[in-house]
Design a protein around this motif. Structure first.
Motif, short mmCIF file in Angstrom:
data_model
loop_
_atom_site.label_atom_id
_atom_site.label_comp_id
_atom_site.label_asym_id
_atom_site.label_seq_id
_atom_site.Cartn_x
_atom_site.Cartn_y
_atom_site.Cartn_z
N GLU A 181 53.81 74.13 14.52
CA GLU A 181 53.72 72.85 15.36
C GLU A 181 54.81 72.05 14.78
OE1 GLU A 181 50.54 68.93 15.70
OE2 GLU A 181 49.99 70.75 14.47
N LEU A 182 55.11 71.90 13.50
CA LEU A 182 55.97 71.05 12.66
C LEU A 182 57.52 71.52 13.13
CD1 LEU A 182 57.24 69.18 10.94
CD2 LEU A 182 57.04 70.95 9.16
N ARG A 184 58.21 72.71 16.20
CA ARG A 184 58.28 72.17 17.55
C ARG A 184 58.37 70.81 17.44
NH1 ARG A 184 53.30 75.29 17.92
NH2 ARG A 184 53.78 77.57 18.64
N GLU A 185 58.20 70.09 16.75
CA GLU A 185 58.25 68.74 16.44
C GLU A 185 59.68 68.24 16.17
OE1 GLU A 185 56.38 65.80 16.99
OE2 GLU A 185 54.25 66.29 17.13
N PRO A 188 62.38 70.17 19.39
CA PRO A 188 61.28 70.53 20.73
C PRO A 188 62.02 71.54 21.60
CG PRO A 188 62.50 68.14 20.72
CD PRO A 188 62.73 68.76 19.26
N HIS A 303 63.26 63.17 10.88
CA HIS A 303 61.91 62.90 11.22
C HIS A 303 60.74 62.56 10.08
CE1 HIS A 303 62.99 63.16 15.40
NE2 HIS A 303 63.53 64.38 15.27
N LEU A 307 56.71 62.18 10.46
CA LEU A 307 55.89 63.45 10.29
C LEU A 307 55.26 63.45 8.79
CD1 LEU A 307 58.03 65.93 12.29
CD2 LEU A 307 56.13 64.73 13.24
N ARG A 310 51.16 63.41 8.49
CA ARG A 310 50.74 64.76 9.26
C ARG A 310 50.84 65.97 8.34
NH1 ARG A 310 52.86 64.75 14.94
NH2 ARG A 310 51.78 66.94 15.05
#
Length: 373
Positions: A181-182, A184-185, A188, A303, A307, A310
């Motif tokens: 997930e990270l 992809r963040e 992207p 980022h 981020l 999270r």
């Protein structure tokens, strides 16, 4: 790492670089890369059906559902490994007994999960919807037994390594998901593209004379499979970097199934940050990875504040591994990408094919705003 003076300028440049890295028709876009691999395997199967009587029936059954055949069967690590082995045996005029067996096993896959590749479908209780972490236990099934044997041969006995392969389970897979997930963040466009080349992640604690294995990727020996040390699961930023690094290797392997890049595989070179020579394919693979890891490092800086709540704070070396020797000054991805690009475009260029030189020119050009090359 080389950075641009104005963060806004760097961020705009990074967005352009990411789109360019994922956009090249031959070397960047995973869709066309996958279709070329499928076409290559289609041709091979057509060729071998005429030679191997036992292959015709299971091949016809598997090909009856075209979407599943192209999207799942031909992406299966054991099927791909067996097809690559068949290419070698065909060239050497050796028996190709294993391919009909594997196709028959794939055709007789468990019907409970037709949405999964055949080898993964054998692990009914371990097959989730996210990243596959195989159980790697003897007796799981005939396809997974083949995968287990191939993995141990590729990652444990190779290079005098020894160690332990850990059984995967859904809980382990859930530990990998935050890293995916990270990724992809952070990227992207490129992140999902690269993760699409990863069929499975196997946890292994292994070491040899040249040090401890942190991560590795399978080539023709076990296509689509990443080996990852359990220690690399502790920090999602490190894990995301490892998934990107090894996924890029797997992507380049798929490119090389259809494009010849190295003209003289016997050529080698010594890198300033390593104490052993590398063959030219490894040099090219490292350049391919480090050119992308410069972008990853930029994305981490860009980022991390957004981020951190999270995923926690990233470490200092999220984009590049430590050196094991050699001269100082090559501790970041940009320095390594610049050096490798200069070597491959200069004294090593004569050992590359025209397509290999084209790949090097493209990578140097599109990443120059971030590498300073």
């Amino acid at each position: 790492m080389t950075t641009l003076a104005d963060p806004a300028v760097e961020h705009a440049a990074a967005d352009r670089v990411e789109r360019a890295l994922a956009g090249h028709q031959d070397f960047g876009r995973s869709g066309p890369i996958a279709r070329r691999v499928v076409a290559r395997y289609e041709f091979l199967v057509d060729l071998l059906v005429a030679r191997l009587p036992g292959l015709a029936a299971p091949a016809a059954e598997l090909r009856a559902d075209r979407d599943r055949w192209e999207r799942l069967v031909l992406a299966d690590p054991v099927v791909k490994r067996t097809l690559e082995d068949a290419v070698v045996r065909l060239e050497l005029d050796e028996p190709i007994d294993e391919l009909p067996r594997v196709f028959a096993l794939a055709a007789g896959r468990p019907a409970a999960r037709p949405d999964l590749p055949p080898t993964r479908a054998e692990e009914a209780d371990g097959a989730g919807d996210g990243i596959w972490v195989p159980r790697m236990r003897a007796g799981s099934g005939p396809l997974t037994d083949r995968m287990d044997a191939a993995f141990r041969g590729e990652f444990l006995t190779y290079d005098d390594k020894s160690g332990t392969v850990y059984a995967g389970d859904p809980a382990t897979a859930r530990r990998l998901e935050p890293a995916a997930e990270l990724l992809r963040e952070l990227l992207p466009v490129l992140g999902p593209d690269v993760l699409g080349h990863v069929a499975a992640v196997v946890l292994v604690d292994a070491a040899g004379p040249r040090g401890r294995l942190l991560s590795a990727s399978g080539g023709d020996g076990l296509p689509g499979v990443v080996a990852l040390a359990p220690s690399q699961l502790a920090d999602p930023w490190d894990t995301a970097g490892r998934l990107l690094h090894e996924g890029l290797h797997l992507k380049l392997f798929d490119v090389m199934r259809c494009f010849s890049l190295v003209a003289d595989p016997s050529a080698s070179a010594t890198m300033p940050w390593r104490d052993v020579p590398w063959d030219l394919q490894r040099v090219l693979a490292a350049f391919h990875v480090y050119s992308h890891m410069v972008l990853y490092g930029t994305a981490v800086r860009r980022h991390r504040g957004r981020l951190a709540d999270r995923f926690g704070e990233p470490g200092e070396r999220a984009a590049v591994s430590h050196s094991t020797g050699g001269r100082p000054g090559f501790d970041d991805a940009a320095a390594r990408a610049r050096h490798l690009g200069e070597e491959l475009a200069g004294p090593l260029a004569r050992y590359l094919t025209p397509d290999g030189r084209r790949l090097v020119r493209w990578l140097r050009l599109v990443t120059a705003p971030l590498t300073g090359a």
